[in-house]
Design an enzyme around this catalytic site. Structure first.
Site, PDB file in Angstrom:
ATOM      1  N   LYS A   9       4.632   1.091  -3.508  1.00  0.00           N
ATOM      2  CA  LYS A   9       4.862  -0.141  -4.270  1.00  0.00           C
ATOM      3  C   LYS A   9       5.303   0.141  -5.713  1.00  0.00           C
ATOM      4  O   LYS A   9       5.168   1.273  -6.211  1.00  0.00           O
ATOM      5  CB  LYS A   9       3.577  -0.980  -4.250  1.00  0.00           C
ATOM      6  N   TYR A  49       6.620 -10.577   3.299  1.00  0.00           N
ATOM      7  CA  TYR A  49       5.201 -10.965   3.196  1.00  0.00           C
ATOM      8  C   TYR A  49       4.947 -12.398   3.668  1.00  0.00           C
ATOM      9  O   TYR A  49       3.948 -13.002   3.281  1.00  0.00           O
ATOM     10  CB  TYR A  49       4.718 -10.769   1.764  1.00  0.00           C
ATOM     11  N   THR A  91      -8.075  -2.184   0.459  1.00  0.00           N
ATOM     12  CA  THR A  91      -7.103  -2.984  -0.299  1.00  0.00           C
ATOM     13  C   THR A  91      -7.445  -2.998  -1.793  1.00  0.00           C
ATOM     14  O   THR A  91      -6.575  -2.805  -2.641  1.00  0.00           O
ATOM     15  CB  THR A  91      -7.098  -4.436   0.225  1.00  0.00           C
ATOM     16  N   ASN A 112      -1.710  -2.123  -5.860  1.00  0.00           N
ATOM     17  CA  ASN A 112      -2.516  -1.140  -5.124  1.00  0.00           C
ATOM     18  C   ASN A 112      -1.679  -0.051  -4.449  1.00  0.00           C
ATOM     19  O   ASN A 112      -2.081   0.518  -3.443  1.00  0.00           O
ATOM     20  CB  ASN A 112      -3.472  -1.842  -4.153  1.00  0.00           C
ATOM     21  N   HIS A 115       1.610  -0.013   0.858  1.00  0.00           N
ATOM     22  CA  HIS A 115       1.452  -0.943   1.980  1.00  0.00           C
ATOM     23  C   HIS A 115       1.516  -0.130   3.263  1.00  0.00           C
ATOM     24  O   HIS A 115       2.275   0.838   3.344  1.00  0.00           O
ATOM     25  CB  HIS A 115       2.592  -1.973   2.006  1.00  0.00           C
ATOM     26  N   GLU A 126       7.997  -4.476  11.216  1.00  0.00           N
ATOM     27  CA  GLU A 126       8.218  -4.051   9.829  1.00  0.00           C
ATOM     28  C   GLU A 126       9.202  -2.882   9.747  1.00  0.00           C
ATOM     29  O   GLU A 126       9.992  -2.808   8.807  1.00  0.00           O
ATOM     30  CB  GLU A 126       6.877  -3.696   9.172  1.00  0.00           C
TER      31      GLU A 126
HETATM   32  P1  GTP Z   1      -1.003  -4.154   2.783  1.00  0.00           P
HETATM   33  O1  GTP Z   1      -0.942  -2.815   3.408  1.00  0.00           O
HETATM   34  O2  GTP Z   1      -0.219  -4.229   1.502  1.00  0.00           O
HETATM   35  O3  GTP Z   1      -0.727  -5.272   3.737  1.00  0.00           O
HETATM   36  O4  GTP Z   1      -2.525  -4.278   2.291  1.00  0.00           O
HETATM   37  P2  GTP Z   1      -3.791  -4.723   3.096  1.00  0.00           P
HETATM   38  O5  GTP Z   1      -3.499  -4.895   4.542  1.00  0.00           O
HETATM   39  O6  GTP Z   1      -4.866  -3.762   2.692  1.00  0.00           O
HETATM   40  O7  GTP Z   1      -4.114  -6.120   2.425  1.00  0.00           O
HETATM   41  P3  GTP Z   1      -3.692  -7.613   2.880  1.00  0.00           P
HETATM   42  O8  GTP Z   1      -2.763  -7.567   4.041  1.00  0.00           O
HETATM   43  O9  GTP Z   1      -4.942  -8.406   2.979  1.00  0.00           O
HETATM   44  O10 GTP Z   1      -2.928  -8.102   1.582  1.00  0.00           O
HETATM   45  C1  GTP Z   1      -1.576  -7.725   1.380  1.00  0.00           C
HETATM   46  C2  GTP Z   1      -1.371  -7.363  -0.060  1.00  0.00           C
HETATM   47  O11 GTP Z   1      -1.553  -8.517  -0.869  1.00  0.00           O
HETATM   48  C3  GTP Z   1      -2.365  -6.346  -0.644  1.00  0.00           C
HETATM   49  O12 GTP Z   1      -2.011  -5.017  -0.421  1.00  0.00           O
HETATM   50  C4  GTP Z   1      -2.307  -6.667  -2.126  1.00  0.00           C
HETATM   51  O13 GTP Z   1      -1.199  -6.023  -2.754  1.00  0.00           O
HETATM   52  C5  GTP Z   1      -2.086  -8.154  -2.130  1.00  0.00           C
HETATM   53  N1  GTP Z   1      -3.347  -8.844  -2.333  1.00  0.00           N
HETATM   54  C6  GTP Z   1      -4.386  -8.975  -1.469  1.00  0.00           C
HETATM   55  N2  GTP Z   1      -5.397  -9.664  -2.028  1.00  0.00           N
HETATM   56  C7  GTP Z   1      -4.984  -9.959  -3.304  1.00  0.00           C
HETATM   57  C8  GTP Z   1      -5.563 -10.656  -4.397  1.00  0.00           C
HETATM   58  O14 GTP Z   1      -6.683 -11.146  -4.336  1.00  0.00           O
HETATM   59  N3  GTP Z   1      -4.805 -10.757  -5.540  1.00  0.00           N
HETATM   60  C9  GTP Z   1      -3.550 -10.224  -5.630  1.00  0.00           C
HETATM   61  N4  GTP Z   1      -2.851 -10.363  -6.763  1.00  0.00           N
HETATM   62  N5  GTP Z   1      -2.974  -9.569  -4.621  1.00  0.00           N
HETATM   63  C10 GTP Z   1      -3.680  -9.434  -3.485  1.00  0.00           C
HETATM   64 MG    MG Z   2      -1.864  -6.089   5.333  1.00  0.00          MG
END
Ligand code: GTP
Ligand code: MG
Length: 138
Positions: A9, A49, A91, A112, A115, A126
């Site tokens: 990212k 997304y 996450t 973070n 992805h 994807e």
């Molecule tokens: P990905 O591999 O990026 O999909 O991460 P994940 O599967 O661990 O998390 P999830 O699918 O729940 O959320 C997708 C992405 O949204 C996360 O990686 C974060 O970058 C973002 N995200 C999730 N929760 C929050 C939040 O509370 N605030 C913000 N700003 N971003 C968030």
């Molecule tokens: Mg995810």
């Protein structure tokens, strides 16, 4: 063998961490079989997304992913999807285990660093979102 889609990212590309993150993948036995650097448009990031459209952080997430270049990649290996998520860590970096990418490099739950696809069906979709058949050497 299994394949998964990974994205390094903008918070990580900005800090020049691509090589360090790739080393983590390789140390875990994941092979980078395709990779390219892209600057996503807001529309492209929004489409990628789309599953998170109703989440309160969607707008912020899309803006962030389109803010600076990303590196999209296909990782291959035995159980690549689960293995990648293990190497990524939780996450929220505050909850990530020691040694994971997010523990070492992530700035916040939003910024973070990486992805990773979460299931075989999403991995397939994807990968196809970013790579053509020609770019995927068997
Ligand atoms: P990905 O591999 O990026 O999909 O991460 P994940 O599967 O661990 O998390 P999830 O699918 O729940 O959320 C997708 C992405 O949204 C996360 O990686 C974060 O970058 C973002 N995200 C999730 N929760 C929050 C939040 O509370 N605030 C913000 N700003 N971003 C968030
Ligand atoms: Mg995810």
């Amino acid at each position: 063998v299994e394949r998964t889609l990974s994205i390094i990212k903008p918070d990580a590309t900005r800090r020049n961490l691509t090589g360090k993150i790739n080393a983590k993948f390789e140390e875990a036995g994941l092979r980078i079989v395709a990779q390219k650097r892209l600057h996503l448009s807001t529309a492209q990031a929004g489409k990628f997304y789309e599953v998170h459209k109703e989440r309160p952080f969607y707008g912020e997430l899309v803006e962030f992913m389109a803010s600076e270049p990303v590196v999209v990649q296909v990782l291959e290996g035995e159980g690549a999807i689960a293995k990648n998520r293990e190497v990524m860590g939780a996450t929220n970096p505050a909850n990530a285990d020691a040694g994971t990418i997010r523990k070492e490099f992530a700035l916040s739950v939003g910024e973070n660093s990486v992805h990773g696809s979460d299931a075989p069906e999403t991995a397939k979709e994807e990968i196809a979102f970013f790579f053509s058949g020609l770019e995927l050497v068997g």
